[in-house]
Design a protein around this motif. Sequence first.
Motif, PDB file in Angstrom:
ATOM      1  N   ASP A 146      -3.910  51.771 -24.739  1.00 11.88           N
ATOM      2  CA  ASP A 146      -4.240  53.093 -24.227  1.00 11.88           C
ATOM      3  C   ASP A 146      -3.008  53.881 -23.800  1.00 11.88           C
ATOM      4  O   ASP A 146      -3.114  54.955 -23.214  1.00 11.88           O
ATOM      5  N   ILE A 147      -1.807  53.342 -24.085  1.00 12.63           N
ATOM      6  CA  ILE A 147      -0.563  54.009 -23.701  1.00 12.63           C
ATOM      7  C   ILE A 147       0.274  54.361 -24.916  1.00 12.63           C
ATOM      8  O   ILE A 147       0.581  55.523 -25.165  1.00 12.63           O
ATOM      9  N   SER A 148       0.663  53.335 -25.706  1.00 12.19           N
ATOM     10  CA  SER A 148       1.541  53.581 -26.843  1.00 12.19           C
ATOM     11  C   SER A 148       1.404  52.472 -27.873  1.00 12.19           C
ATOM     12  O   SER A 148       1.644  51.305 -27.561  1.00 12.19           O
ATOM     13  N   PRO A 149       1.039  52.802 -29.113  1.00 10.93           N
ATOM     14  CA  PRO A 149       0.985  51.780 -30.175  1.00 10.93           C
ATOM     15  C   PRO A 149       2.350  51.150 -30.448  1.00 10.93           C
ATOM     16  O   PRO A 149       2.442  49.980 -30.817  1.00 10.93           O
ATOM     17  N   ASP A 150       3.430  51.928 -30.271  1.00  9.58           N
ATOM     18  CA  ASP A 150       4.770  51.377 -30.491  1.00  9.58           C
ATOM     19  C   ASP A 150       5.086  50.275 -29.483  1.00  9.58           C
ATOM     20  O   ASP A 150       5.769  49.298 -29.810  1.00  9.58           O
ATOM     21  N   ALA A 151       4.599  50.432 -28.258  1.00  9.93           N
ATOM     22  CA  ALA A 151       4.830  49.405 -27.240  1.00  9.93           C
ATOM     23  C   ALA A 151       4.093  48.117 -27.599  1.00  9.93           C
ATOM     24  O   ALA A 151       4.581  47.013 -27.317  1.00  9.93           O
ATOM     25  N   VAL A 152       2.917  48.234 -28.217  1.00  7.68           N
ATOM     26  CA  VAL A 152       2.183  47.044 -28.660  1.00  7.68           C
ATOM     27  C   VAL A 152       2.993  46.289 -29.697  1.00  7.68           C
ATOM     28  O   VAL A 152       3.135  45.055 -29.642  1.00  7.68           O
ATOM     29  N   LEU A 153       3.556  47.020 -30.658  1.00  5.91           N
ATOM     30  CA  LEU A 153       4.361  46.392 -31.704  1.00  5.91           C
ATOM     31  C   LEU A 153       5.592  45.722 -31.122  1.00  5.91           C
ATOM     32  O   LEU A 153       5.966  44.615 -31.527  1.00  5.91           O
ATOM     33  N   ALA A 154       6.237  46.362 -30.149  1.00  7.56           N
ATOM     34  CA  ALA A 154       7.428  45.776 -29.535  1.00  7.56           C
ATOM     35  C   ALA A 154       7.083  44.525 -28.732  1.00  7.56           C
ATOM     36  O   ALA A 154       7.872  43.572 -28.685  1.00  7.56           O
ATOM     37  N   GLY A 207       5.682  56.507 -22.174  1.00  7.19           N
ATOM     38  CA  GLY A 207       7.033  55.992 -22.316  1.00  7.19           C
ATOM     39  C   GLY A 207       7.080  54.490 -22.109  1.00  7.19           C
ATOM     40  O   GLY A 207       6.261  53.921 -21.385  1.00  7.19           O
ATOM     41  N   TRP A 208       8.038  53.814 -22.765  1.00  7.20           N
ATOM     42  CA  TRP A 208       8.189  52.378 -22.607  1.00  7.20           C
ATOM     43  C   TRP A 208       9.634  51.987 -22.883  1.00  7.20           C
ATOM     44  O   TRP A 208      10.401  52.749 -23.489  1.00  7.20           O
ATOM     45  N   MET A 209      10.023  50.798 -22.416  1.00 12.63           N
ATOM     46  CA  MET A 209      11.370  50.308 -22.617  1.00 12.63           C
ATOM     47  C   MET A 209      11.357  48.778 -22.590  1.00 12.63           C
ATOM     48  O   MET A 209      10.398  48.159 -22.095  1.00 12.63           O
ATOM     49  N   THR A 210      12.413  48.182 -23.126  1.00 12.99           N
ATOM     50  CA  THR A 210      12.562  46.734 -23.108  1.00 12.99           C
ATOM     51  C   THR A 210      13.461  46.347 -21.952  1.00 12.99           C
ATOM     52  O   THR A 210      14.544  46.919 -21.777  1.00 12.99           O
ATOM     53  N   THR A 211      13.030  45.383 -21.152  1.00 11.86           N
ATOM     54  CA  THR A 211      13.809  44.924 -20.009  1.00 11.86           C
ATOM     55  C   THR A 211      13.829  43.398 -19.993  1.00 11.86           C
ATOM     56  O   THR A 211      13.071  42.741 -20.716  1.00 11.86           O
ATOM     57  N   ARG A 212      14.695  42.839 -19.155  1.00 13.17           N
ATOM     58  CA  ARG A 212      14.710  41.401 -18.940  1.00 13.17           C
ATOM     59  C   ARG A 212      15.030  41.113 -17.484  1.00 13.17           C
ATOM     60  O   ARG A 212      15.978  41.664 -16.917  1.00 13.17           O
ATOM     61  N   THR A 213      14.230  40.246 -16.890  1.00  8.04           N
ATOM     62  CA  THR A 213      14.399  39.884 -15.490  1.00  8.04           C
ATOM     63  C   THR A 213      15.434  38.775 -15.366  1.00  8.04           C
ATOM     64  O   THR A 213      15.371  37.785 -16.102  1.00  8.04           O
ATOM     65  N   PRO A 214      16.398  38.906 -14.455  1.00  6.23           N
ATOM     66  CA  PRO A 214      17.350  37.815 -14.264  1.00  6.23           C
ATOM     67  C   PRO A 214      16.647  36.591 -13.681  1.00  6.23           C
ATOM     68  O   PRO A 214      15.658  36.710 -12.949  1.00  6.23           O
ATOM     69  N   LEU A 215      17.164  35.428 -14.025  1.00  2.37           N
ATOM     70  CA  LEU A 215      16.557  34.195 -13.549  1.00  2.37           C
ATOM     71  C   LEU A 215      16.670  34.097 -12.034  1.00  2.37           C
ATOM     72  O   LEU A 215      17.769  34.158 -11.473  1.00  2.37           O
ATOM     73  N   THR A 216      15.533  33.974 -11.385  1.00  4.07           N
ATOM     74  CA  THR A 216      15.469  33.732  -9.948  1.00  4.07           C
ATOM     75  C   THR A 216      14.716  32.426  -9.747  1.00  4.07           C
ATOM     76  O   THR A 216      13.508  32.360  -9.968  1.00  4.07           O
ATOM     77  N   SER A 217      15.440  31.386  -9.375  1.00  2.00           N
ATOM     78  CA  SER A 217      14.805  30.082  -9.212  1.00  2.00           C
ATOM     79  C   SER A 217      13.885  30.093  -8.004  1.00  2.00           C
ATOM     80  O   SER A 217      14.030  30.910  -7.086  1.00  2.00           O
ATOM     81  N   LEU A 218      12.959  29.167  -8.011  1.00  2.00           N
ATOM     82  CA  LEU A 218      12.037  29.067  -6.884  1.00  2.00           C
ATOM     83  C   LEU A 218      12.788  28.727  -5.599  1.00  2.00           C
ATOM     84  O   LEU A 218      12.434  29.197  -4.522  1.00  2.00           O
ATOM     85  N   ARG A 219      13.824  27.918  -5.713  1.00  3.59           N
ATOM     86  CA  ARG A 219      14.631  27.581  -4.544  1.00  3.59           C
ATOM     87  C   ARG A 219      15.305  28.822  -3.969  1.00  3.59           C
ATOM     88  O   ARG A 219      15.330  29.015  -2.749  1.00  3.59           O
TER      89      ARG A 219
END
Length: 447
Positions: A367-375, A395-407
């Motif tokens: 319901d937002i963007s077909p391109d985001a589904v493909l990505a 609007g949409w973008m590609t991101t990555r979360t830095p590793l945050t350990s449980l500790r």
Amino acid sequence: MTTLTIAAAVILGTAGLLRWLRPAWYWLSIGALVAVIRLRFRWASVMEACGLTVPPSRLRLAMARATRTEVPASRVPQIRRLKVTRTGLVLRVKLRPGQDAFDFAASADRLRHSFGMQGVSAREVKAGVVELRMTGYDVLKRVHMPARCDSDLLRVPVSLCEDGSVRYRDYRQTPHELNIGATQSGKSVYQRRLVAALASQPVALVGIDCKNGVELGPLARRFSALADNPDDALGLLDALVERMAATYEVIRAEQRISSDVPDAEITADIWGLPEALRPTPVVLLVDEVAELALYASKSEEKRRDAIITALVRLVQLGRAAGIYVEICGQRFGSDLGKGITLLRAQLTGRVAHRVNDEASANMAFADISPDAVLATVQIPDHRPGTAIVGDSTGGWMTTRTPLTSLRDAVNLCNQHADLTPDLPELADYRPTLAASLKAVEHISEAA
């Protein structure tokens, strides 16, 4: 072999090693200079090859005919500003008459190849001006967040975008969010990052983790309330609905609508209240929504309907009362039963990590963007934490979360445990210290 040849080989080898081990250092020391020189020399030819030039004006053509001089060349967009950042280049380009920002967005991939950059994105800054963000290296391969981020109350940095910018989770701008992803996709790390970032702020964290609290239980010292089973979840949600109603009574009593009250003192949410009367904002994190929506008997169905109803009420009305909802799950579609589609429609923010099928991506972005589904379906499984982020604007973008350990998250929550607000309405669901210590001991043994 001459000394000059040896020195050149050493320099090239050092540069190659630096580019592999420390791409940011390589970019700032060598890559940026090479990219700027390449950009300056190739700009006009690349613009012409990509169809981003415009014919000369009629006046210039007429003058050329009148003076019998050479026909003027096509006009190239002008670079108004060039800035080198830690991840790439930022250009402000003045468009020529007849050009549109979409022309540059459509040519982004061709510009990337022509200038030898990792990625290019375009956005319109104002009428006639386009900003091109060029990434010099793969910033999502090893995510390193900037040392300084522009944080604020209920606005925390959570991930790095593919263009090198920081993505912030702003609860006051986007009150509620949906976070979906398959197992081992980085969904829990994203949630952990949120908790760790909010731990130092004067907000109340409330959690629902029906996996016996294995995800949120270790962080319990910073939680004002925590439910680890559906029965407690229903009671906790009912208590939040009651708190919301009480907060609206406070707002209504303080509005004092009359002709002599200044406009700035009239409010419809908690942020316009005097600081002494302003309730503590609450962030509700639901770890796995499917555990709240599934049922196996008639009695569980009644409990399930009550839970979904309470969640819908919170996401529909909670923003003005300072209650913000973060819902996580592997799937979030109509197959979870009635009320789910209504609940999803209220979740403005959308985050989708790697999913196992296209239907799951459609649940987040259809319901937002077909391109985001493909990505979303193209996210590789060897890069956990990578996600597609979108909102209701399309609007949409590609991101990555830095590793945050449980500790690391546990240490931050324990460090700021003194900031945990005591909410009387949720006192029955305040996690006990013994349960928190037991969960932390399990983490230490596993480590």
